[in-house]
Design an enzyme around this catalytic site. Structure first.
Site, PDB file in Angstrom:
ATOM      1  N   GLY A   1     100.351   8.764  26.797  1.00 37.36           N
ATOM      2  CA  GLY A   1      99.749   9.174  28.065  1.00 37.36           C
ATOM      3  C   GLY A   1      98.798   8.142  28.648  1.00 37.36           C
TER       4      GLY A   1
ATOM      5  N   GLY B   1     102.529  10.843  23.284  1.00 37.62           N
ATOM      6  CA  GLY B   1     103.530  11.377  24.204  1.00 37.62           C
ATOM      7  C   GLY B   1     104.703  10.448  24.397  1.00 37.62           C
TER       8      GLY B   1
ATOM      9  CD  GLU C   1      98.485  12.422  20.062  1.00 35.12           C
ATOM     10  OE1 GLU C   1      99.536  12.171  20.670  1.00 35.12           O
ATOM     11  OE2 GLU C   1      98.416  12.437  18.812  1.00 35.12           O
TER      12      GLU C   1
ATOM     13  CG  ASP D   1      99.982  16.107  23.898  1.00 33.99           C
ATOM     14  OD1 ASP D   1     100.067  15.090  23.178  1.00 33.99           O
ATOM     15  OD2 ASP D   1      99.842  16.051  25.132  1.00 33.99           O
TER      16      ASP D   1
END
Length: 385
Positions: free
Chosen positions: A72, A119, A142, A150
């Site tokens: 991300g 991601g 993360e 996620d």
């Protein structure tokens, strides 16, 4: 050949058509192909178009430069920290897209060279075929920036053997190409110097027939044993420590193992755990543990809730502090709130998992005939803007 981009001036994603083959190129090499708003929007557009196109049989995805995707766009999240729900749309679209990647109706091949993290790895692991090289590096780091595992990884990691998923999610441990194949997170290892030739052969194959695609990849693939010092060879210790009920107990058990002769490999992982956000560690552990008994759809809905609550700083602003320390000021001097595991309120952790009102949940389609419905544009969030 057709090329499309959300912003023609930037061309952050290229979509090319060669006969029955479609090629997606993540095209921000200087930014390590981060996943931004425009990237998510174009990926969703191309994948929907090609799934519904009878002429499209095989989808290839790759990254330009030295990375597949570093995950991300952290700056995007940080820049939106003072604007209410500024990143809600991109989070909604990304998790909705993750469902469609996992359940895609055409054969997909990820050609993964270089960094594939967070991601970004959600564009690798769920594919029918994921090809890695000696330069591939995977991680889910993360928790180290105050976020959580996620983009469907609470589902993916929870289904790995033993408690490897907890270990990867909490420590952000890196796996190389050979380790990814061994762990079941990739399907084939191909030496990097053969990757371009493999891509050309798959395009020439001009077919999405799985056996033919697999056979073509296997012409180039090779078996590479994992190093004897690989964390994957530390299964008994990892399972013993990361099966504990709480992060505190995991740390205590891991520290105990680190004191034993021959276990020096544990020390850097312990340091990383102790540097990570206490709140994020607890959220991540709980999410992966829940993932074991949840469907893919349930995991994605849960991850959406957690992400929105984290970005809203419902119980902590750690994610913005983590991004500041790592990518903005780059001082690596995080000041977590609370600063210790003991200071994290268990009731507050439960709060970020609480279901939203039904019309505010991530809308995952339940029937194939409506599988491309539930878009953000049709959600209460968009309508009420």
């Amino acid at each position: 050949m057709a090329q499309v981009a959300v912003n023609p001036d930037e061309e952050v994603v290229l979509g090319q058509e060669f006969g029955h083959v479609r090629v997606i190129t993540l095209n921000q090499p200087r930014r390590l192909n981060v996943i931004s708003f425009n990237v998510v929007a174009l990926l969703a557009k191309l994948l929907e178009k090609w799934e519904n196109d009878d002429e499209a049989k095989l989808i290839l995805i790759k990254g330009s430069g030295r990375a597949f995707s570093a995950g991300g766009d952290l700056k995007m999240f940080y820049d939106g920290r003072n604007s209410k729900d500024s990143c809600l749309e991109v989070a909604y679209k990304m998790y909705w897209l993750c469902y469609h990647i996992h359940t895609y109706k055409k054969t997909q091949v990820a050609l993964v060279h270089g960094i594939s993290m967070g991601g970004g790895a959600s564009l690798m692991v769920p594919m029918k075929f994921s090809v890695v090289t000696e330069k591939t590096v995977f991680s889910t780091p993360e928790a180290s920036i105050g976020f959580h595992t996620d983009c469907s990884f609470s589902y993916i990691l929870s289904h790995l053997p033993g408690h490897l998923g907890e270990f990867l999610g909490l420590t952000g441990a890196r796996l190389n190409g050979a380790e990814l194949v061994s762990a079941g997170l990739a399907t084939h290892f191909v030496p990097s110097e053969k990757l371009a030739e493999l891509e050309n052969r798959l395009i020439s194959l001009n077919s999405g027939e799985e056996k033919s695609v697999k056979s073509t990849i296997e012409e180039f693939s090779t078996h590479v044993p994992i190093d004897e010092n690989s964390v994957l060879n530390k299964k008994s210790i990892i399972d013993e420590c990361f099966s504990k009920d709480s992060v505190e107990e995991i740390l205590q058990s891991f520290e105990s193992e680190a004191s034993k002769e021959g276990n020096g490999w544990i020390v850097p992982f312990l340091k990383g755990l102790k540097r990570s956000s206490p709140t994020a560690l607890k959220i991540t552990l709980h999410s992966i543990r829940e993932g074991r008994k949840q469907t893919l759809s349930e995991c994605l809905k849960k991850e959406f809730r957690i992400t929105i609550n984290i970005l809203r700083s419902v119980i902590s602003g750690d994610v913005y502090e983590g991004i500041r320390a790592v990518t903005i000021d780059k001082d690596n001097a995080t000041k977590w709130e609370p600063p210790t595991l003991e200071g994290v309120d268990a009731e507050k952790i439960k709060q970020v998992f609480e279901p939203f009102e039904q019309d505010l949940e991530l809308n995952i389609p339940t029937r194939d005939c409506f599988r491309w419905e539930g878009k953000y544009e049709d959600s209460t969030y968009a309508i009420s803007k």
